[in-house]
Design an enzyme around this catalytic site. Sequence first.
Site, PDB file in Angstrom:
ATOM      1  N   GLY A  15       0.849  -1.208   0.000  1.00  0.00           N
ATOM      2  CA  GLY A  15       0.000   0.000   0.000  1.00  0.00           C
ATOM      3  C   GLY A  15       0.874   1.243   0.000  1.00  0.00           C
ATOM      4  O   GLY A  15       1.846   1.323   0.738  1.00  0.00           O
ATOM      5  N   ARG A  76       1.347  -5.263  -5.325  1.00  0.00           N
ATOM      6  CA  ARG A  76       1.560  -6.440  -4.474  1.00  0.00           C
ATOM      7  C   ARG A  76       1.765  -7.605  -5.446  1.00  0.00           C
ATOM      8  O   ARG A  76       0.806  -8.062  -6.062  1.00  0.00           O
ATOM      9  CB  ARG A  76       0.357  -6.673  -3.570  1.00  0.00           C
ATOM     10  CG  ARG A  76       0.177  -5.551  -2.540  1.00  0.00           C
ATOM     11  CD  ARG A  76      -0.923  -5.865  -1.538  1.00  0.00           C
ATOM     12  NE  ARG A  76      -0.960  -4.860  -0.485  1.00  0.00           N
ATOM     13  CZ  ARG A  76      -1.871  -3.884  -0.395  1.00  0.00           C
ATOM     14  NH1 ARG A  76      -2.826  -3.788  -1.276  1.00  0.00           N
ATOM     15  NH2 ARG A  76      -1.826  -3.026   0.600  1.00  0.00           N
ATOM     16  N   GLY A 106       5.837  -2.159   3.644  1.00  0.00           N
ATOM     17  CA  GLY A 106       5.449  -2.696   4.951  1.00  0.00           C
ATOM     18  C   GLY A 106       6.028  -4.085   5.179  1.00  0.00           C
ATOM     19  O   GLY A 106       6.945  -4.507   4.471  1.00  0.00           O
ATOM     20  N   ASP A 107       5.462  -4.804   6.144  1.00  0.00           N
ATOM     21  CA  ASP A 107       6.106  -6.079   6.502  1.00  0.00           C
ATOM     22  C   ASP A 107       6.023  -7.141   5.404  1.00  0.00           C
ATOM     23  O   ASP A 107       6.918  -7.975   5.280  1.00  0.00           O
ATOM     24  CB  ASP A 107       5.644  -6.609   7.860  1.00  0.00           C
ATOM     25  CG  ASP A 107       4.143  -6.647   7.991  1.00  0.00           C
ATOM     26  OD1 ASP A 107       3.451  -6.391   6.993  1.00  0.00           O
ATOM     27  OD2 ASP A 107       3.664  -6.940   9.102  1.00  0.00           O
ATOM     28  N   GLY A 108       4.986  -7.100   4.547  1.00  0.00           N
ATOM     29  CA  GLY A 108       4.912  -8.036   3.419  1.00  0.00           C
ATOM     30  C   GLY A 108       6.085  -7.785   2.466  1.00  0.00           C
ATOM     31  O   GLY A 108       6.729  -8.731   1.988  1.00  0.00           O
ATOM     32  N   THR A 130       3.999   2.862   5.488  1.00  0.00           N
ATOM     33  CA  THR A 130       2.594   2.460   5.582  1.00  0.00           C
ATOM     34  C   THR A 130       1.897   3.441   6.512  1.00  0.00           C
ATOM     35  O   THR A 130       2.494   3.877   7.502  1.00  0.00           O
ATOM     36  CB  THR A 130       2.405   1.025   6.134  1.00  0.00           C
ATOM     37  OG1 THR A 130       1.045   0.866   6.563  1.00  0.00           O
ATOM     38  CG2 THR A 130       3.312   0.718   7.316  1.00  0.00           C
ATOM     39  N   ASP A 132      -0.389   2.700   8.435  1.00  0.00           N
ATOM     40  CA  ASP A 132      -0.924   1.999   9.615  1.00  0.00           C
ATOM     41  C   ASP A 132      -0.028   2.075  10.859  1.00  0.00           C
ATOM     42  O   ASP A 132      -0.483   1.773  11.962  1.00  0.00           O
ATOM     43  CB  ASP A 132      -1.177   0.527   9.277  1.00  0.00           C
ATOM     44  CG  ASP A 132      -2.322   0.357   8.292  1.00  0.00           C
ATOM     45  OD1 ASP A 132      -3.060   1.331   8.086  1.00  0.00           O
ATOM     46  OD2 ASP A 132      -2.466  -0.745   7.738  1.00  0.00           O
ATOM     47  N   ASP A 134       2.225   0.109  11.816  1.00  0.00           N
ATOM     48  CA  ASP A 134       2.191  -1.192  12.509  1.00  0.00           C
ATOM     49  C   ASP A 134       3.474  -1.990  12.315  1.00  0.00           C
ATOM     50  O   ASP A 134       3.431  -3.201  12.134  1.00  0.00           O
ATOM     51  CB  ASP A 134       0.977  -1.997  12.027  1.00  0.00           C
ATOM     52  CG  ASP A 134       0.983  -2.237  10.527  1.00  0.00           C
ATOM     53  OD1 ASP A 134       1.792  -1.592   9.835  1.00  0.00           O
ATOM     54  OD2 ASP A 134       0.195  -3.065  10.058  1.00  0.00           O
ATOM     55  N   MET A 174      -8.818   3.539   8.477  1.00  0.00           N
ATOM     56  CA  MET A 174      -7.991   2.397   8.079  1.00  0.00           C
ATOM     57  C   MET A 174      -7.226   1.825   9.265  1.00  0.00           C
ATOM     58  O   MET A 174      -7.047   2.480  10.285  1.00  0.00           O
ATOM     59  CB  MET A 174      -7.034   2.793   6.962  1.00  0.00           C
ATOM     60  CG  MET A 174      -7.681   2.692   5.602  1.00  0.00           C
ATOM     61  SD  MET A 174      -6.467   2.870   4.297  1.00  0.00           S
ATOM     62  CE  MET A 174      -7.448   2.354   2.890  1.00  0.00           C
ATOM     63  N   ARG A 176      -6.136  -2.299   9.215  1.00  0.00           N
ATOM     64  CA  ARG A 176      -6.612  -3.669   9.094  1.00  0.00           C
ATOM     65  C   ARG A 176      -6.271  -4.471  10.350  1.00  0.00           C
ATOM     66  O   ARG A 176      -7.074  -5.213  10.864  1.00  0.00           O
ATOM     67  CB  ARG A 176      -5.928  -4.275   7.868  1.00  0.00           C
ATOM     68  CG  ARG A 176      -6.555  -5.496   7.330  1.00  0.00           C
ATOM     69  CD  ARG A 176      -5.933  -5.873   6.002  1.00  0.00           C
ATOM     70  NE  ARG A 176      -4.593  -5.281   5.799  1.00  0.00           N
ATOM     71  CZ  ARG A 176      -4.002  -5.221   4.618  1.00  0.00           C
ATOM     72  NH1 ARG A 176      -4.610  -5.677   3.574  1.00  0.00           N
ATOM     73  NH2 ARG A 176      -2.792  -4.698   4.497  1.00  0.00           N
ATOM     74  N   ARG A 252     -25.391   7.915  11.645  1.00  0.00           N
ATOM     75  CA  ARG A 252     -24.857   7.974  10.281  1.00  0.00           C
ATOM     76  C   ARG A 252     -23.489   7.305  10.272  1.00  0.00           C
ATOM     77  O   ARG A 252     -22.763   7.330  11.269  1.00  0.00           O
ATOM     78  CB  ARG A 252     -24.686   9.421   9.815  1.00  0.00           C
ATOM     79  CG  ARG A 252     -25.997  10.149   9.586  1.00  0.00           C
ATOM     80  CD  ARG A 252     -26.742   9.601   8.373  1.00  0.00           C
ATOM     81  NE  ARG A 252     -27.949  10.335   8.069  1.00  0.00           N
ATOM     82  CZ  ARG A 252     -29.119  10.163   8.654  1.00  0.00           C
ATOM     83  NH1 ARG A 252     -29.253   9.269   9.631  1.00  0.00           N
ATOM     84  NH2 ARG A 252     -30.174  10.872   8.299  1.00  0.00           N
ATOM     85  N   HIS A 258      -9.765   5.169   1.177  1.00  0.00           N
ATOM     86  CA  HIS A 258      -8.419   5.399   0.654  1.00  0.00           C
ATOM     87  C   HIS A 258      -7.981   6.853   0.627  1.00  0.00           C
ATOM     88  O   HIS A 258      -6.799   7.125   0.387  1.00  0.00           O
ATOM     89  CB  HIS A 258      -8.302   4.773  -0.736  1.00  0.00           C
ATOM     90  CG  HIS A 258      -8.245   3.284  -0.677  1.00  0.00           C
ATOM     91  ND1 HIS A 258      -9.369   2.513  -0.464  1.00  0.00           N
ATOM     92  CD2 HIS A 258      -7.209   2.424  -0.744  1.00  0.00           C
ATOM     93  CE1 HIS A 258      -9.019   1.241  -0.426  1.00  0.00           C
ATOM     94  NE2 HIS A 258      -7.724   1.153  -0.591  1.00  0.00           N
TER      95      HIS A 258
HETATM   96  O1  F6P Z   1      -1.796   0.599   3.774  1.00  0.00           O
HETATM   97  C1  F6P Z   1      -2.369  -0.275   4.727  1.00  0.00           C
HETATM   98  C2  F6P Z   1      -3.842  -0.247   4.557  1.00  0.00           C
HETATM   99  O2  F6P Z   1      -4.121   1.099   4.608  1.00  0.00           O
HETATM  100  C3  F6P Z   1      -4.732  -1.003   5.520  1.00  0.00           C
HETATM  101  O3  F6P Z   1      -5.094  -0.320   6.675  1.00  0.00           O
HETATM  102  C4  F6P Z   1      -5.908  -1.323   4.656  1.00  0.00           C
HETATM  103  O4  F6P Z   1      -6.654  -2.386   5.110  1.00  0.00           O
HETATM  104  C5  F6P Z   1      -5.259  -1.615   3.360  1.00  0.00           C
HETATM  105  O5  F6P Z   1      -4.151  -0.756   3.295  1.00  0.00           O
HETATM  106  C6  F6P Z   1      -6.113  -1.527   2.162  1.00  0.00           C
HETATM  107  O6  F6P Z   1      -5.288  -1.456   1.038  1.00  0.00           O
HETATM  108  P1  F6P Z   1      -5.643  -1.943  -0.415  1.00  0.00           P
HETATM  109  O7  F6P Z   1      -7.000  -1.435  -0.727  1.00  0.00           O
HETATM  110  O8  F6P Z   1      -4.568  -1.349  -1.247  1.00  0.00           O
HETATM  111  O9  F6P Z   1      -5.589  -3.435  -0.382  1.00  0.00           O
END
Ligand code: F6P
Length: 328
Positions: A15, A76, A106-108, A130, A132, A134, A174, A176, A252, A258
Site C-alpha cells: 500500500g 503487491r 510494509g512487513d509483506g 505504511t 498503519d 504497525d 484504516m 486492518r 450515520r 483510501h
Molecule cells: O496501507 C495499509 C492499509 O491502509 C490497511 O489499513 C488497509 O486495510 C489496506 O491498506 C487496504 O489497502 P488496499 O486497498 O490497497 O488493499
Amino acid sequence: MSKTIKKIGVLTSGGDSPGMNAAIRSVVRTCAFHNIGCVGIYRGYQGMIEGDFKEMGPRSVNNIVNKGGTILKSARSMDFKTPEGREKAHKNLVKAGIDALVVIGGDGSFTGALLFNSEYDFPVMGIPGTIDNDIYGTSYTLGYDTALNTVVEVIDKIRDTASSHNRLFLIEVMGRDAGHIALNAGIGAGAEEILIPEEDLGLDRLLDSLRKSKAAGKSSSIVVISEGDKIGKTVFELKDYVESNFPEYDVRVSVLGHMQRGGAPSCFDRVLASRLGVKAVESLLEGESNYMVGILADKIVLTPLEQAIKGDSEIDTELLRVSDIMSI
Ligand code: F6P
C-alpha cells in the site's frame, strides 16, 4: 565506505503512503552524493521481475518531496512469491548492474526482501512506509503522521454536521490489523469512543459509553472505528445494532477509505523520509544488509528485518485511558 556497491535499486511496494516520494528522492540523492548509481524499479517486485527500470539522478526527483503517492508506483506481486519470479528478478538486477536494494514498504514487502536476500545473498535495506504505523522497530512509519492529520481534519468537518443535527456518527478509519490511526486520530478529534483491533471492548461497553454521553448532555457523538476492530461487525451492522438499542439516536456512517492514504505528506513525514533514505543508502555502503531503518526516540536506528517483520508494534494502552477521561 565499502567500494563493492556501485548501484542501488529502489522500489516502493504494498500500500502506498504519503512520504514515499520523499524517501525515493532521499535514496536517489544520497546515491548521487556518494557517487554511485541509482535505479528506480517500477511497480515494486513486479517491475523487478519485468525489468521495468529507470536510471535516476538528482534531477529525476525534482519537485516530488511534496507529492503523495509514489512516482515509482506500487504493487503487491504474486509472481515474486514464486522461486521462478524471484529468479527472473535477480537476473534483471544483475543485468542492470544493481548491487543492492532499498525496499520502501510494509512487513509483506520486507518478507519478500528477506527471502530474496537468503536465496541470492543480495544486500537489502527496508524503509517502513505504511499509514498503519504497525511495524516493530520504529515509532513512526512513513505516511502515518500525514494520515492522522487527514483523518482529524475530516472528522472535524463531520463534527460540524453531526452537532448541527444531533447525530451519532460512526466513522471507520484504516487499520486492518492495527488501531494506531483510530486511537490517535480519535483522541485528536475528540471521539466519544474508539474501537481498535488490539482490544475487544465489546458491544456492551459501546452502548454504555453512548448512554453516558447522552446522560452527560452531549447532543452529538463521534465514534471512531478501526476497520479491523475486534467486535466483528461491519460499521453498517454496528449502526443497526446501535439504532435497535437506542431508537432515539439518529446514526450515520462514514467510511473514510483510501483518501487517508493520499495527499501531500506532512513536514514530519518529509523530514523522516529524508533521514531514513540517507541512513538506508549509507548503511548499505557500509556493508550492512537485512535491516530496516527506523526512528526510535528521535534517533535513526537499524532493526533486523526479521525482527521488524515478526515483532508487534504495540499500541500504548495509556492512550485508551486518556481517551476515556477526555470523553467524560
Ligand atoms: O496501507 C495499509 C492499509 O491502509 C490497511 O489499513 C488497509 O486495510 C489496506 O491498506 C487496504 O489497502 P488496499 O486497498 O490497497 O488493499
